[in-house]
Motif scaffolding. Structure first.
Motif, mmCIF file in Angstrom:
data_model
loop_
_atom_site.group_PDB
_atom_site.id
_atom_site.type_symbol
_atom_site.label_atom_id
_atom_site.label_comp_id
_atom_site.label_asym_id
_atom_site.label_seq_id
_atom_site.Cartn_x
_atom_site.Cartn_y
_atom_site.Cartn_z
ATOM 1 N N LEU A 152 -10.409 -5.127 10.666
ATOM 2 C CA LEU A 152 -10.958 -5.352 9.263
ATOM 3 C C LEU A 152 -11.756 -4.273 8.966
ATOM 4 O O LEU A 152 -12.072 -3.497 9.754
ATOM 5 N N THR A 153 -11.993 -4.077 7.573
ATOM 6 C CA THR A 153 -12.774 -3.042 6.808
ATOM 7 C C THR A 153 -14.272 -3.173 7.393
ATOM 8 O O THR A 153 -14.896 -1.995 7.894
ATOM 9 N N ALA A 154 -14.859 -4.284 7.501
ATOM 10 C CA ALA A 154 -16.137 -4.505 7.797
ATOM 11 C C ALA A 154 -16.365 -5.978 8.127
ATOM 12 O O ALA A 154 -15.918 -6.839 7.683
ATOM 13 N N VAL A 155 -17.348 -6.053 9.010
ATOM 14 C CA VAL A 155 -17.852 -7.390 9.376
ATOM 15 C C VAL A 155 -19.299 -7.387 9.397
ATOM 16 O O VAL A 155 -19.909 -6.499 10.120
ATOM 17 N N ALA A 156 -19.899 -8.411 8.936
ATOM 18 C CA ALA A 156 -21.467 -8.486 8.973
ATOM 19 C C ALA A 156 -21.989 -9.983 9.301
ATOM 20 O O ALA A 156 -21.370 -10.730 8.873
ATOM 21 N N LEU A 157 -22.902 -10.024 9.823
ATOM 22 C CA LEU A 157 -23.540 -11.009 10.522
ATOM 23 C C LEU A 157 -24.631 -11.614 9.514
ATOM 24 O O LEU A 157 -25.615 -10.660 9.432
ATOM 25 N N LEU A 158 -24.619 -12.429 8.622
ATOM 26 C CA LEU A 158 -25.489 -12.722 7.703
ATOM 27 C C LEU A 158 -26.481 -13.966 7.944
ATOM 28 O O LEU A 158 -25.939 -14.742 8.930
ATOM 29 N N GLU A 159 -27.703 -13.897 7.461
ATOM 30 C CA GLU A 159 -28.731 -15.049 7.769
ATOM 31 C C GLU A 159 -29.487 -15.441 6.602
ATOM 32 O O GLU A 159 -29.782 -14.454 5.978
ATOM 33 N N ARG A 160 -29.167 -16.776 6.440
ATOM 34 C CA ARG A 160 -29.860 -17.171 5.079
ATOM 35 C C ARG A 160 -31.465 -17.319 4.960
ATOM 36 O O ARG A 160 -32.011 -17.996 5.951
ATOM 37 N N ARG A 161 -32.225 -16.763 4.251
ATOM 38 C CA ARG A 161 -33.640 -16.865 4.011
ATOM 39 C C ARG A 161 -33.920 -17.649 2.707
ATOM 40 O O ARG A 161 -33.147 -17.750 1.893
ATOM 41 N N ASP A 162 -35.393 -17.915 2.680
ATOM 42 C CA ASP A 162 -35.565 -18.680 1.344
ATOM 43 C C ASP A 162 -35.478 -17.523 0.356
ATOM 44 O O ASP A 162 -35.151 -18.094 -1.009
ATOM 45 N N ASP A 163 -35.478 -16.280 0.451
ATOM 46 C CA ASP A 163 -35.454 -15.373 -0.675
ATOM 47 C C ASP A 163 -33.690 -14.671 -0.699
ATOM 48 O O ASP A 163 -33.615 -13.684 -1.248
ATOM 49 N N GLY A 164 -33.089 -15.237 -0.114
ATOM 50 C CA GLY A 164 -31.684 -15.013 -0.270
ATOM 51 C C GLY A 164 -31.141 -14.719 1.216
ATOM 52 O O GLY A 164 -31.722 -14.991 2.422
ATOM 53 N N TRP A 165 -29.938 -13.750 1.343
ATOM 54 C CA TRP A 165 -29.337 -13.549 2.484
ATOM 55 C C TRP A 165 -29.697 -12.162 3.237
ATOM 56 O O TRP A 165 -30.009 -11.279 2.223
ATOM 57 N N ARG A 166 -29.773 -12.036 4.401
ATOM 58 C CA ARG A 166 -30.250 -10.938 5.241
ATOM 59 C C ARG A 166 -29.358 -10.374 6.288
ATOM 60 O O ARG A 166 -28.465 -11.365 6.916
ATOM 61 N N VAL A 167 -28.923 -9.247 6.361
ATOM 62 C CA VAL A 167 -28.014 -8.626 7.215
ATOM 63 C C VAL A 167 -28.612 -8.522 8.689
ATOM 64 O O VAL A 167 -29.576 -7.714 8.884
ATOM 65 N N LEU A 168 -28.056 -9.354 9.425
ATOM 66 C CA LEU A 168 -28.541 -9.063 11.208
ATOM 67 C C LEU A 168 -27.963 -7.976 11.653
ATOM 68 O O LEU A 168 -28.593 -7.370 12.414
ATOM 69 N N ALA A 169 -26.463 -7.892 11.587
ATOM 70 C CA ALA A 169 -25.774 -7.142 12.385
ATOM 71 C C ALA A 169 -24.478 -6.710 11.229
ATOM 72 O O ALA A 169 -23.947 -7.618 10.643
ATOM 73 N N SER A 170 -24.098 -5.552 11.682
ATOM 74 C CA SER A 170 -22.838 -5.136 10.826
ATOM 75 C C SER A 170 -22.081 -4.039 11.403
ATOM 76 O O SER A 170 -22.507 -3.289 12.160
ATOM 77 N N ASP A 171 -20.772 -3.877 10.802
ATOM 78 C CA ASP A 171 -20.070 -2.799 11.510
ATOM 79 C C ASP A 171 -18.902 -2.383 10.426
ATOM 80 O O ASP A 171 -18.297 -3.632 9.942
ATOM 81 N N GLY A 172 -18.407 -1.376 10.188
ATOM 82 C CA GLY A 172 -17.741 -0.920 9.372
ATOM 83 C C GLY A 172 -18.140 -0.270 8.101
ATOM 84 O O GLY A 172 -19.402 -0.222 7.918
ATOM 85 N N THR A 173 -17.567 -0.034 7.131
ATOM 86 C CA THR A 173 -17.683 0.585 5.773
ATOM 87 C C THR A 173 -17.857 -0.399 4.543
ATOM 88 O O THR A 173 -17.242 -1.470 4.615
ATOM 89 N N ASP A 174 -19.067 -0.432 4.134
ATOM 90 C CA ASP A 174 -19.491 -1.261 2.969
ATOM 91 C C ASP A 174 -19.262 -2.704 3.216
ATOM 92 O O ASP A 174 -18.602 -3.307 2.867
ATOM 93 N N PRO A 175 -19.973 -3.043 4.469
ATOM 94 C CA PRO A 175 -20.047 -4.785 4.683
ATOM 95 C C PRO A 175 -20.433 -5.462 3.498
ATOM 96 O O PRO A 175 -21.254 -4.976 2.743
ATOM 97 N N ALA A 176 -20.296 -6.653 3.488
ATOM 98 C CA ALA A 176 -20.672 -7.612 2.608
ATOM 99 C C ALA A 176 -22.438 -7.926 2.882
ATOM 100 O O ALA A 176 -22.677 -8.276 4.013
ATOM 101 N N THR A 177 -23.001 -8.259 1.855
ATOM 102 C CA THR A 177 -24.361 -8.409 1.993
ATOM 103 C C THR A 177 -24.571 -10.196 1.680
ATOM 104 O O THR A 177 -25.816 -10.673 1.832
ATOM 105 N N THR A 178 -23.747 -10.574 0.975
ATOM 106 C CA THR A 178 -23.757 -12.041 0.832
ATOM 107 C C THR A 178 -22.197 -12.579 0.799
ATOM 108 O O THR A 178 -21.322 -12.027 1.218
ATOM 109 N N PRO A 179 -22.194 -14.042 1.199
ATOM 110 C CA PRO A 179 -20.745 -14.545 1.669
ATOM 111 C C PRO A 179 -19.918 -14.540 0.384
ATOM 112 O O PRO A 179 -18.629 -14.456 0.817
#
Length: 850
Positions: free
Chosen positions: A536-563
């Motif tokens: 894959l180009t990039a993979v990101a582990l996201l966590e939903r907070r009250d103020d939106g999504w936060r990236v916990l861990a990522s790998d690759g170029t230009d990972p997604a910051t929201t689903p």
């Protein structure tokens, strides 16, 4: 002393284990002990040697009356905290050696100092000696029911007995009374004293409580009887179910109708008390899953939430696997759904429902319709060709051009080959097409070959007619055999591809599971492995907070910051998700992706638990420190304060006329106590600074000549001797903190050294380090205690009351802060040597030490 006659005449029972009889009471006061004593009277009347090892009458006249005529052994007296307690005298029972002994209250906890902590262990010792035991226990004391009883009655039973102990009994006698009858017995004073009756009737002995306890006892005993029945059926090889209990088996296919089947089975099971819901999923014997693990996991959770159990078995086919499992669990009903096959396919292939009904025999089969019945099955990813696009293209080219080429070749050799040889060549071509391109190109090749054989090589040639009936048969058999061979070759290739994929998936998941369970992976490592595995180009582990999504861990170029930015999203749990960027993954990869997501969830849970464990450990250590501090301060800080107060009162009192010597003595005492108090407070403050991380050392090149003399200042040469050479190299340290380290070590050494044996402070160069040693000739410390030497509030046998036991703890913490190492070694002969290892300062560019 002569042996009792009954013991001499008793048969030798050491060759067998004693038999255990348990009187199980549904509630206190139902008559367990009375019934057990009645059994002893019956056995005694038959000539059996019986004794009463221990019985608790609780002041009940009826129970006490039952003891008349029975031999009662004296109890053992155990002294505990000035109180004499009585327990079962196991040695006395073994010495008396009766055939049967009554031991009341199996769940009882023995007094400290007894040979066993629990009475059921006493009973086991008697059974091992070959003595039969009759005992009693209430249902609320069974370990597995303890929490249920607490929720029902509001009373947590402290004394419990493992279920396995009672289940292992040779005979269990349930003693039961209707709730109203037991309450009348209680009201008449036959259970408790008069002053306890009203409180008991309004609390534990309410009708609802007694009814629930009664049901618990009956259900627990029913489970035991059911196990005995299953063992009997296995021993006698009885395959046909015996409908002793309603047990509903739901056939789980993994399809969308499974939720409906499970809920219907749960409603059927709820119609009769004590019924069971059992879900079974049959895995094909080839080991290849028919549905995704996530789907099966969701259906497992649903079955368990409905109060049932979930099982996975391997079978040749679904119908026979379900029926064999149902017979194995002694099921009374099988719930199965109407087939999802379309009407046309149902005419050709019988569904699982009718087949299960045919094989079930005496087991009822409940066929459930659902919204997906007869709707036809979607073509799954498993039925698509496992071949690459290039192989498929080559197969179609070979299917169309191959028959033409073979026809041209046979036309050149028409006089040399007959029709059977022509058929064999075309059949070989069909097999080759099947290997290269799969089923449908092979079918087309067989049909084209049939047409060409008929036109060019079957009389009359040039026409699609056949003159000889034998040739008609040969051509027909050719087409059928070619289609069958092509189907088998295609199925083998498909299964080989699926097996290879399953093996690769299992290998990848096993590696992930091992690393996660061993704690070797992090979320970032798993995310990187996921990206590499699926390119894959990039993979990101996201966590939903009250103020939106936060990236916990990522790998690759230009990972997604929201689903929304991702190509594929996998849910890890309610608040976290994996966002995959790059190519769109096929549905066949979802199974492994879901397993990756599960492993990420497990890893995050492990990290959270490790963090909580670290916090709990820190809180535990802080609490232990606080407790020890309070205990020590209550004495060690009050002692110098009391001395200071007494000295000040003596010096300032107008009623006392002190001589100059007395006044000087009081002033000296006041100074000593003030100094001692100052040192205690300094150590407490240093310990607090170390624990909060507020110590900020300033490391620079320092000479030990600046440190050691200040550390031993105030000690007479006869008490402390310094042996520090002047040519030692500079060390990199904080001079002020190092001085406190050496001062604490010297203070501790002086306190433990005998009179006339001075403490030695020496230093020497060892490789790239300078070693400072504080040597005393005191009693020393055992090796097993050296690990605790630097813990706070550890005096290790010092009862002088001269400190809080913080000196070495503070010295160790300060030594670590300045980059030094502190350890304890034995002094040759006797005593303890504290060794401080300091790094040598690096030289400056001009050659001087920095």
């Amino acid at each position: 002393m002569t042996e009792p006659e009954s013991a001499r005449d008793a048969p030798d029972m050491t060759a067998r284990r004693g038999r255990l009889t348990v009187y199980l009471g549904a509630a206190p006061g139902v008559g367990k002990t009375y019934g057990a004593l009645d059994e002893l009277h019956r056995r005694r009347a038959r000539g059996t040697d019986v004794v009463v090892g221990l019985v608790e009458t609780h002041g009940r006249s009826g129970t006490a009356h039952q003891l008349e005529g029975l031999e009662v052994l004296p109890r053992a007296v155990v002294e505990h905290r000035g109180t004499q307690l009585t327990e079962l005298d196991v040695p006395a029972v073994l010495a008396r050696r009766p055939q049967v002994v009554l031991v009341d209250e199996l769940a009882h906890t023995n007094a400290p100092g007894s040979p066993h902590d629990k009475r059921w262990r006493d009973v086991h010792e008697l059974l091992d000696a070959g003595i039969d035991v009759v005992t009693t226990v209430n249902v609320q004391h069974l370990e597995s029911l303890n929490d249920d009883v607490a929720r029902i009655t509001g009373v947590q039973q402290r004394e419990t007995v493992p279920d396995a102990v009672v289940r292992a009994a040779d005979q269990i006698q349930l003693v039961d009374l209707p709730p109203q009858a037991l309450r009348r017995r209680l009201a008449h004073g036959n259970v408790y004293r008069a002053e306890q009756v009203d409180a008991s009737l309004s609390a534990f002995f309410r009708v609802g409580n007694l009814t629930a306890l009664r049901e618990l006892a009956l259900l627990w005993l029913a489970d035991l009887v059911d196990d005995d029945l299953a063992a009997y059926r296995r021993a006698h090889r009885i395959d046909q179910p015996w409908p002793a209990r309603e047990r509903v088996v739901v056939a789980v296919t993994g399809g969308p109708e499974t939720d409906t089947l499970l809920r219907r089975g749960a409603r059927i099971a709820q119609r009769a008390a004590g019924s069971e819901l059992v879900a079974v999923h049959v895995l094909p014997s080839d080991g290849l899953p028919s549905t995704t693990p996530a789907t099966i996991a969701a259906q497992r959770r649903l079955a368990e939430s409905l109060g049932g159990t979930f099982h996975t078995v391997v079978g040749e086919d679904v119908a026979s696997g379900v029926v064999e499992f149902a017979r194995g669990v002694n099921a009374t009903m099988i719930v199965v759904g109407v087939s999802r096959r379309g009407r046309l396919r149902s005419l050709l292939v019988e569904g699982n429902g009718p087949e299960i009904a045919r094989l079930a025999g005496s087991i009822d089969v409940h066929l459930v319709t659902h919204e997906h019945a007869r709707a036809g099955r979607r073509t799954s990813a498993a039925r698509r060709s496992p071949l690459s696009r290039g192989r498929l293209l080559a197969g179609w080219v070979l299917a169309l051009a191959g028959p033409v080429a073979v026809t041209a070749l046979l036309a050149l050799a028409e006089d040399l080959l007959s029709l059977p040889s022509d058929l064999m060549l075309f059949l070989a071509l069909t097999v080759l097409v099947a290997i290269v391109g799969g089923l449908w190109p092979a079918i087309v090749s067989a049909v084209v070959g049939f047409v060409l054989l008929n036109w060019f090589f079957t009389q009359p040639t040039g026409r699609l007619t056949v003159a000889d009936p034998e040739n008609v048969l040969a051509l027909t058999v050719f087409v059928l055999v070619a289609a069958a061979v092509a189907s088998v070759v295609d199925l083998a290739a498909r299964r080989a591809s699926e097996a290879f994929r399953a093996r690769a998936e299992a290998s990848a998941l096993a590696a992930i599971s091992r690393s996660v369970l061993a704690g070797e992976d992090t979320a970032a490592a798993l995310v990187a492995r996921l990206r590499e595995t699926f390119t894959l180009t990039a993979v990101a582990l996201l966590e939903r907070r009250d103020d939106g999504w936060r990236v916990l861990a990522s790998d690759g170029t230009d990972p997604a910051t929201t689903p929304e930015e991702a190509s594929t999203v996998l849910t890890v749990d309610d608040t976290r998700a994996l966002a995959l960027s790059g190519r769109i993954l096929p549905a066949s990869d979802r199974r492994v992706l879901e397993a990756f997501a599960s492993q990420v969830g497990i890893l995050l849970t492990q990290e959270r638990l490790r963090g909580q464990a670290a916090q709990a450990l820190a809180l535990e250590q802080a609490d232990a420190t606080r407790t020890a501090l309070l205990a020590a301060v209550s004495h060690d800080l009050r002692t110098p304060l009391a001395t200071i107060r007494a000295s000040v009162d003596g010096l300032t009192s107008a009623d006392l006329h002190l001589s100059a010597a007395d006044r000087a003595s009081l002033v000296e005492t006041l100074a000593d106590s003030t100094g001692r108090l100052e040192r205690l407070i300094d150590n407490l403050l240093d310990l607090s600074r170390l624990q909060t991380g507020s110590v900020r050392p300033v490391l620079r090149a320092t000479s030990l000549d600046e440190v050691v003399p200040l550390a031993i200042e105030g000690y007479a040469p006869s008490a402390v001797r310094m042996e520090v050479p002047e040519d030692l190299p500079l060390v990199r340290t904080d001079a002020g903190l190092l001085e406190r380290v050496v001062a604490n070590l010297v203070s501790n050494a002086v306190r433990h050294s005998p009179p006339g044996a001075p403490v030695t402070v020496s230093a020497a160069t060892v490789a790239d380090s300078v070693v400072v040693q504080v040597v005393d000739a005191g009693p020393g410390v055992d090796d097993e205690l050296k690990e605790r030497l630097f813990a706070p509030f550890q005096r290790l046998g010092d009862s002088s009351g001269a400190g809080l036991g913080l000196g070495l703890a503070v010295a160790d913490g300060l030594a670590r802060a300045v980059g030094a190492e502190l350890r304890a070694e034995d002094t040759p002969g006797t005593g303890l040597t504290m060794v401080v290892t300091l790094p040598v300062a690096a030289p400056e560019p001009d050659g001087r030490r920095a």
